[in-house]
Design a protein around this motif. Structure first.
Motif, short mmCIF file in Angstrom:
data_model
loop_
_atom_site.label_atom_id
_atom_site.label_comp_id
_atom_site.label_asym_id
_atom_site.label_seq_id
_atom_site.Cartn_x
_atom_site.Cartn_y
_atom_site.Cartn_z
N TYR A 175 0.76 -1.13 0.08
CA TYR A 175 -0.04 0.05 -0.20
C TYR A 175 0.99 1.21 -0.28
O TYR A 175 0.69 2.17 -0.80
CB TYR A 175 -0.78 0.14 1.01
N TRP A 179 1.50 4.07 -2.63
CA TRP A 179 0.93 5.62 -2.16
C TRP A 179 2.08 6.64 -2.56
O TRP A 179 1.94 7.59 -3.34
CB TRP A 179 0.62 5.48 -0.82
N PRO A 183 0.17 6.04 -7.67
CA PRO A 183 -1.19 5.47 -7.90
C PRO A 183 -2.32 5.64 -7.04
O PRO A 183 -3.62 5.69 -7.37
CB PRO A 183 -1.12 3.96 -8.31
N VAL A 184 -2.04 5.21 -5.72
CA VAL A 184 -3.02 5.35 -4.69
C VAL A 184 -3.49 6.74 -4.60
O VAL A 184 -4.96 6.68 -4.40
CB VAL A 184 -2.47 4.94 -3.50
N GLU A 185 -2.88 7.52 -4.44
CA GLU A 185 -3.51 8.96 -4.56
C GLU A 185 -4.36 9.30 -5.51
O GLU A 185 -5.36 10.00 -5.43
CB GLU A 185 -2.18 10.17 -4.18
N ALA A 186 -3.93 9.02 -6.90
CA ALA A 186 -4.74 9.34 -8.05
C ALA A 186 -6.11 8.53 -7.87
O ALA A 186 -6.97 9.31 -7.98
CB ALA A 186 -3.78 9.03 -9.31
N ARG A 187 -5.98 7.22 -7.57
CA ARG A 187 -7.42 6.67 -7.53
C ARG A 187 -8.34 6.96 -6.40
O ARG A 187 -9.30 7.31 -6.54
CB ARG A 187 -6.83 5.23 -7.36
N CYS A 188 -7.54 7.39 -5.20
CA CYS A 188 -8.34 7.96 -4.10
C CYS A 188 -8.94 9.01 -4.50
O CYS A 188 -10.13 9.58 -3.96
CB CYS A 188 -7.56 7.93 -2.65
N ALA A 190 -9.83 10.06 -7.36
CA ALA A 190 -10.91 9.77 -8.33
C ALA A 190 -12.22 9.41 -7.44
O ALA A 190 -13.36 9.64 -7.97
CB ALA A 190 -10.52 9.02 -9.30
N LEU A 191 -11.95 8.74 -6.40
CA LEU A 191 -12.84 8.08 -5.77
C LEU A 191 -13.48 9.25 -4.50
O LEU A 191 -14.38 9.00 -3.89
CB LEU A 191 -12.64 6.87 -4.83
#
Length: 215
Positions: A175, A179, A183-188, A190-191
């Protein structure tokens, strides 16, 4: 023959700065990692960053590997303290596993340069610097002890604790790697959430799964 970047240079006329130089060099190294990555680390570069003679860092580190070893050990000590605190405030072992995931993520954000070096322990030449292996083992042993406590509490199946240790360890490292790399920040985003909120939800999901009665 040419001199390698971290071969000890001839002593020059610039003064050696005593006192807090070791901590200054470590801090400069972490700033370099944060700005340019692990590949930027060299003793000559750190000497320039700290404003000391090119030979001064060799009073504290024999070579680049020893510098990296010091950063890795320091990082694992900081991480262990944070994980131990997370365990201390938890009501039981399952809650401790939840809090360990959150604590690992918060450590990664607060000490991202440390973590990037810690994830490359081979650069520290652990055969020459066994303290790297010892320091890295402490957080894993703490995790193992919590998994064993969860087994004693009936939340984790009895037997070999290593599969659960590796599951939690892999989840934590995976994770925070995603982060820190973006990728995690971008996906979060978007969510409509944040990476910090998401790791808390992930950790709570792990807790919920472990608290379900086993059939």
């Amino acid at each position: 023959m040419g001199q390698s970047a971290d071969q000890q240079p001839d002593v020059d006329s610039r003064p050696y700065h005593h006192g807090a130089l070791r901590s200054q060099l470590l801090a400069a190294g972490l700033e370099l990692v944060k700005a340019e990555g692990v590949g930027a680390l060299s003793l000559r570069r750190l000497a320039r960053e700290a404003g000391v003679s090119s030979g001064a860092p060799y009073h504290h580190f024999a070579d680049r590997a020893e510098l990296i070893a010091a950063i890795v050990v320091d990082g694992h000590e900081l991480l262990f303290t944070r994980l131990e605190t997370a365990r201390a405030v938890s009501s039981d072992a399952v809650a401790a596993l939840r809090e360990l995931l959150v604590a690992y993520a918060s450590f990664a954000v607060d000490h991202s340069a440390h973590l990037r070096v810690m994830l490359r322990p081979e650069l520290a030449e652990p055969d020459a610097h066994p303290e790297v292996t010892s320091a890295g083992a402490r957080p894993i042993e703490l995790l193992r002890s919590i998994v064993q406590a969860a087994q004693d509490e009936g939340a984790v199946a009895p037997g070999d604790p290593e599969p659960m240790v590796h599951l939690i360890w892999s989840l934590a490292v995976g994770y925070v790697t995603l982060w820190l790399d973006g990728p995690v920040e971008a996906r979060c985003a978007a969510l409509g959430t944040t990476a910090d909120d998401m790791i808390r939800q992930v950790a709570s999901t792990v807790e919920e799964l472990l608290r379900r009665p086993r059939t």
